[in-house]
Design a protein around this motif. Structure first.
Motif, PDB file in Angstrom:
ATOM      1  N   UNK A   1      16.007 -31.059 -27.266  1.00 51.89           N
ATOM      2  CA  UNK A   1      15.786 -32.405 -26.700  1.00 51.89           C
ATOM      3  C   UNK A   1      15.601 -31.718 -25.431  1.00 51.89           C
ATOM      4  N   UNK A   2      14.245 -31.177 -25.076  1.00 51.46           N
ATOM      5  CA  UNK A   2      14.008 -30.601 -23.849  1.00 51.46           C
ATOM      6  C   UNK A   2      13.902 -31.481 -22.729  1.00 51.46           C
ATOM      7  N   UNK A   3      13.513 -32.827 -22.817  1.00 51.53           N
ATOM      8  CA  UNK A   3      13.320 -33.690 -21.822  1.00 51.53           C
ATOM      9  C   UNK A   3      14.523 -34.188 -21.337  1.00 51.53           C
ATOM     10  N   UNK A   4      15.740 -33.925 -22.011  1.00 48.68           N
ATOM     11  CA  UNK A   4      16.906 -34.447 -21.538  1.00 48.68           C
ATOM     12  C   UNK A   4      17.489 -33.832 -20.242  1.00 48.68           C
ATOM     13  N   UNK A   5      18.016 -34.684 -19.207  1.00 48.07           N
ATOM     14  CA  UNK A   5      18.621 -33.847 -18.050  1.00 48.07           C
ATOM     15  C   UNK A   5      19.240 -32.833 -18.210  1.00 48.07           C
ATOM     16  N   UNK A   6      20.265 -33.291 -19.271  1.00 50.95           N
ATOM     17  CA  UNK A   6      21.123 -32.065 -19.828  1.00 50.95           C
ATOM     18  C   UNK A   6      20.688 -30.673 -20.150  1.00 50.95           C
TER      19      UNK A   6
ATOM     20  N   UNK B   1      27.255 -37.036 -23.558  1.00 49.05           N
ATOM     21  CA  UNK B   1      25.917 -36.191 -23.878  1.00 49.05           C
ATOM     22  C   UNK B   1      25.915 -35.118 -23.097  1.00 49.05           C
ATOM     23  N   UNK B   2      26.274 -34.950 -21.856  1.00 46.08           N
ATOM     24  CA  UNK B   2      26.346 -33.735 -21.010  1.00 46.08           C
ATOM     25  C   UNK B   2      27.188 -32.664 -21.538  1.00 46.08           C
ATOM     26  N   UNK B   3      28.527 -33.103 -22.239  1.00 48.33           N
ATOM     27  CA  UNK B   3      29.195 -32.239 -22.592  1.00 48.33           C
ATOM     28  C   UNK B   3      28.841 -31.646 -24.049  1.00 48.33           C
ATOM     29  N   UNK B   4      28.120 -32.473 -24.648  1.00 49.50           N
ATOM     30  CA  UNK B   4      27.567 -32.018 -25.955  1.00 49.50           C
ATOM     31  C   UNK B   4      26.510 -30.826 -25.797  1.00 49.50           C
ATOM     32  N   UNK B   5      25.764 -31.141 -24.772  1.00 45.34           N
ATOM     33  CA  UNK B   5      24.701 -29.954 -24.440  1.00 45.34           C
ATOM     34  C   UNK B   5      25.411 -28.832 -23.968  1.00 45.34           C
ATOM     35  N   UNK B   6      26.531 -28.796 -23.061  1.00 40.52           N
ATOM     36  CA  UNK B   6      27.209 -27.582 -22.573  1.00 40.52           C
ATOM     37  C   UNK B   6      27.755 -27.038 -23.746  1.00 40.52           C
ATOM     38  N   UNK B   7      28.263 -27.620 -24.635  1.00 41.12           N
ATOM     39  CA  UNK B   7      28.825 -26.979 -25.652  1.00 41.12           C
ATOM     40  C   UNK B   7      27.949 -26.406 -26.865  1.00 41.12           C
TER      41      UNK B   7
ATOM     42  N   UNK C   1      30.204 -41.196 -32.925  1.00 39.50           N
ATOM     43  CA  UNK C   1      29.125 -41.746 -33.058  1.00 39.50           C
ATOM     44  C   UNK C   1      27.858 -40.835 -32.495  1.00 39.50           C
ATOM     45  N   UNK C   2      28.197 -40.191 -31.412  1.00 41.08           N
ATOM     46  CA  UNK C   2      27.422 -39.149 -30.910  1.00 41.08           C
ATOM     47  C   UNK C   2      27.217 -37.973 -31.955  1.00 41.08           C
ATOM     48  N   UNK C   3      27.876 -37.732 -32.570  1.00 40.98           N
ATOM     49  CA  UNK C   3      27.976 -36.742 -33.609  1.00 40.98           C
ATOM     50  C   UNK C   3      27.150 -37.239 -34.606  1.00 40.98           C
ATOM     51  N   UNK C   4      27.090 -38.405 -35.000  1.00 35.61           N
ATOM     52  CA  UNK C   4      26.460 -38.933 -36.227  1.00 35.61           C
ATOM     53  C   UNK C   4      24.946 -38.795 -35.792  1.00 35.61           C
TER      54      UNK C   4
END
Length: 356
Positions: free
Chosen positions: A280-285, A266-272, A334-337
């Motif tokens: 998803x503004x409430x996500x720590x990432x 999840x962190x890597x997806x936000x970075x990319x 799965x995360x991508x989906x």
């Protein structure tokens, strides 16, 4: 050409199987029988215009008999089940009704149509079960194989064990052509967000706690749902009548390792993708922080099995089954989906208030 009933075909694994079977065997005709309870979703079958969905209860033996007759059914692939262990602890009656009585209802209808009426029609009843029927393993115990004694520890696994025994009995007593598969923990598209992987993924996206039972070191063998579908397909085409096959993913991991991979991905997806922070503004990432800060240890579940592991030697030798994904690859898909299908999961969260 085969004519199939897929019970529970609007649920997580069932819907994935319907999509898979429709893709690899498009000439077959599929009837989905699903009660559309909280975990069944007709939208899981979007795009399958040639698949017939019948809303109904597997406990209704007369209905099942009519479907078999009206659609000249020769195969039943039985997914329909109550499957969430936590729910079985607080409400076991539904598990006995669906998993035991429902399976027996299907077996009675199949026996009547395929054996009692003397049609002589080639048939197959495939029963989808779980590795949880075998109980819990110690850290150095050998993995479950098809001869491991049953030792279910939850109302869920006890109800599935009972259904397994009924399928076996209908083969040995009446000659019904059956196969059974016992799978490890599934994950992938369409999984209702009460199970660990979708729940923790969506909690990380929404900035909600990641509740970890006990010390988080309970071990599971993780199986991508499409690999499971490939295994079931192999049972249908290559499985020997009356046999049981264990279908695993070959990914034996502690829950903490799985959770850490969810946080990392999840962190890597936000970075990319900077757009995720807006969605998803409430996500720590979204604020440049780590998803792992959401991890929270909670009181362990009652009767929580410590370790499951699958020995899939028989499936490899008899069915040529080999899982195609390791966990990192499977979860990335799965995360991508889930990131691309907010339209699918957001209504489920709003309706069931599952994000804690």
């Amino acid at each position: 050409m085969a004519n199939l009933i897929v019970t529970g075909g609007a649920g997580f694994i069932g819907a994935n199987f319907v999509h898979y079977h429709n893709r690899v065997t498009p000439q077959d005709r599929i009837v989905v029988l699903d009660l559309l309870t909280y975990a069944g979703n007709k939208y899981n079958l979007d795009g399958l215009d040639d698949v017939l969905l019948i809303e109904g209860d597997i406990c209704d033996t007369d209905l099942v008999s009519k479907i078999i007759a009206n659609h000249e059914i020769d195969s039943i692939v039985h997914f329909a089940a109550e499957s969430h262990v936590d729910r079985s602890i607080t409400g076991p009656d539904a598990f006995v009704a669906t998993n035991v009585v429902g399976t027996h209802s299907l077996l009675k209808a199949a026996k009547k149509a395929w054996l009692d009426q003397g049609t002589g029609k080639a048939h197959r009843f495939h029963h989808v079960s779980t590795d949880e029927v075998y109980g819990s393993l110690g850290p150095n115990d050998p993995a479950f194989n098809e001869t491991t004694p049953y030792a279910p520890n939850s109302p869920y696994s006890a109800s599935k064990a009972a259904s397994d025994h009924l399928v076996r009995a209908y083969h040995h007593t009446y000659g019904l052509d059956t196969t059974t598969s016992n799978c490890s923990n599934n994950y992938g598209p369409f999984q209702f967000p009460e199970k660990l992987i979708p729940l923790f993924t969506l909690n990380a996206l929404n900035g909600k706690p990641l509740p970890i039972y006990g010390d988080g070191m309970n071990v599971r063998d993780w199986l991508h749902v499409e690999d499971h579908c490939r295994g079931i397909e192999a049972c249908l085409t290559k499985g020997r009548s009356g046999e049981v096959y264990n279908i695993g993913g070959g990914q034996e991991l502690p829950n903490l390792t799985v959770i850490d991979e969810i946080c990392r991905a999840v962190d890597n997806a936000f970075a990319a993708d900077p757009n995720l922070a807006q969605r998803f503004p409430n996500a720590p990432a979204a604020r440049g922080r780590k998803s792992e800060e959401l991890k929270t240890f909670v009181t362990d579940r009652m009767g929580h099995d410590r370790r499951y592991a699958i020995d899939e030697t028989k499936a490899r030798s008899d069915l040529d089954y080999v899982p195609a994904r390791d966990f990192r690859q499977g979860f990335a898909e799965t995360l991508s989906w889930y990131l691309s299908r907010e339209d699918w999961w957001r209504p489920l969260l709003n309706r069931a208030a599952l994000i804690q």
